[in-house]
Design an enzyme around this catalytic site. Structure first.
Site, mmCIF file in Angstrom:
data_model
loop_
_atom_site.group_PDB
_atom_site.id
_atom_site.type_symbol
_atom_site.label_atom_id
_atom_site.label_comp_id
_atom_site.label_asym_id
_atom_site.label_seq_id
_atom_site.Cartn_x
_atom_site.Cartn_y
_atom_site.Cartn_z
ATOM 1 N N HIS A 144 3.378 3.641 -8.988
ATOM 2 C CA HIS A 144 3.146 2.225 -9.280
ATOM 3 C C HIS A 144 4.388 1.580 -9.896
ATOM 4 O O HIS A 144 4.704 0.418 -9.610
ATOM 5 C CB HIS A 144 1.947 2.080 -10.219
ATOM 6 C CG HIS A 144 0.639 2.473 -9.592
ATOM 7 N ND1 HIS A 144 0.254 2.026 -8.351
ATOM 8 C CD2 HIS A 144 -0.375 3.274 -10.038
ATOM 9 C CE1 HIS A 144 -0.946 2.525 -8.045
ATOM 10 N NE2 HIS A 144 -1.332 3.283 -9.047
ATOM 11 N N LEU B 44 10.762 -20.839 -3.670
ATOM 12 C CA LEU B 44 9.789 -19.941 -3.068
ATOM 13 C C LEU B 44 8.440 -20.063 -3.754
ATOM 14 O O LEU B 44 8.343 -20.063 -4.983
ATOM 15 C CB LEU B 44 10.290 -18.496 -3.165
ATOM 16 C CG LEU B 44 9.318 -17.401 -2.688
ATOM 17 C CD1 LEU B 44 9.130 -17.468 -1.181
ATOM 18 C CD2 LEU B 44 9.837 -16.017 -3.108
ATOM 19 N N ASP C 41 0.828 -1.204 0.000
ATOM 20 C CA ASP C 41 0.000 0.000 0.000
ATOM 21 C C ASP C 41 0.866 1.258 0.000
ATOM 22 O O ASP C 41 1.924 1.291 0.634
ATOM 23 C CB ASP C 41 -0.908 -0.007 1.236
ATOM 24 C CG ASP C 41 -1.962 1.077 1.185
ATOM 25 O OD1 ASP C 41 -2.325 1.507 0.081
ATOM 26 O OD2 ASP C 41 -2.421 1.492 2.262
#
Length: 258
Positions: A48, A142, A31
């Site tokens: 962004h 991962l 965020d």
């Protein structure tokens, strides 16, 4: 002794107490891109873009810190209500990220999974997400879980609907419905619940993210905006997690002499 009310769907039920190992599963609410850009007089798109760079750092840091599962809240079902231009910019960034980074992620033995609604996605976006999953399906490193077009309430509603349909059709005895069965019908059915949930930007809420799965998670709310997130921030959040006592609703055994 492990409390009996621990979710049975985790990889391995963690013991209560102070964690000795890194969290197996870290979930992050990324965020603050827009606020980061506004504070610098830059367009939201630049925020962004910088957020994508922070995403790369987070994936690398998770791998180096020994995290087994990393879930990133990349786009919520509510995000469609943003201005059309911003939504278009976000979709373009996703396209660019997959085209540029998929080969490197695959080479690093990272497995990509996508959770969230798929029915209303643009065909090319859906195709890229499926390509990312298919390409990396056999990888064993991962586990990178991308929450895209995701909402926890919608996920739970869909799970309950499927369970109700099974009961209606006689395929399920309602008496057999328990927490484990509900979890088995969620998007994260074969992924352990998050041990640590991180949110950047200083907001103290989880915004419809992994509501069911976060029942026993530890939380770290960081004051920095997402583009400023780096390995040091990740390490500090993990250090905070490892300093806490996890009780899972029960009590820890008293130490001798305490």
């Amino acid at each position: 002794m492990t409390p009996t009310n621990l979710p049975r769907w985790t990889d391995e039920a963690p013991e209560p107490g102070v964690p000795e190992a890194p969290p197996r599963h870290v979930a992050i609410i990324m965020d603050g891109n827009g606020r980061w850009a506004a504070a610098r007089g830059l367009p939201r798109l630049e925020g962004h873009r910088r957020g994508v760079e922070a995403l790369r750092k987070a994936i690398r840091a998770a791998h180096e810190l020994g995290v087994r599962h990393l879930t990133l809240y990349s786009f919520s079902v509510e995000n469609w209500s943003r201005p059309a231009e911003e939504v278009s910019d976000l979709m373009n960034l996703l396209r660019l990220f997959i085209r540029r980074d998929l080969a490197e992620l695959h080479k690093a033995n990272i497995r990509i999974r996508v959770i969230g609604e798929r029915g209303n996605l643009p065909p090319d976006i859906l195709g890229l997400l499926v390509e990312a999953e298919t390409t990396t399906r056999a990888n064993t490193g991962l586990d990178l879980v991308v929450a895209f077009n995701y909402g926890a309430r919608q996920e739970i509603v869909s799970a309950v609907r499927r369970i109700a349909e099974a009961a209606r059709d006689g395929r399920l005895d309602p008496a057999k419905i328990d927490a484990g069965l509900i979890s088995d019908h969620l998007d994260t059915a074969d992924i352990p619940d998050p041990d640590l949930v991180i949110r950047t930007s200083g907001e103290l809420r989880i915004s419809n993210f992994l509501l069911w799965q976060s029942a026993y998670a530890e939380f770290a709310f960081l004051p920095m905006h997402w583009p400023d997130f780096d390995k040091q921030a990740f390490e500090e959040a993990v250090a905070s997690y490892r300093s806490r006592q996890r009780r899972y609703g029960g009590r820890l055994a008293a130490r001798a002499g305490a």
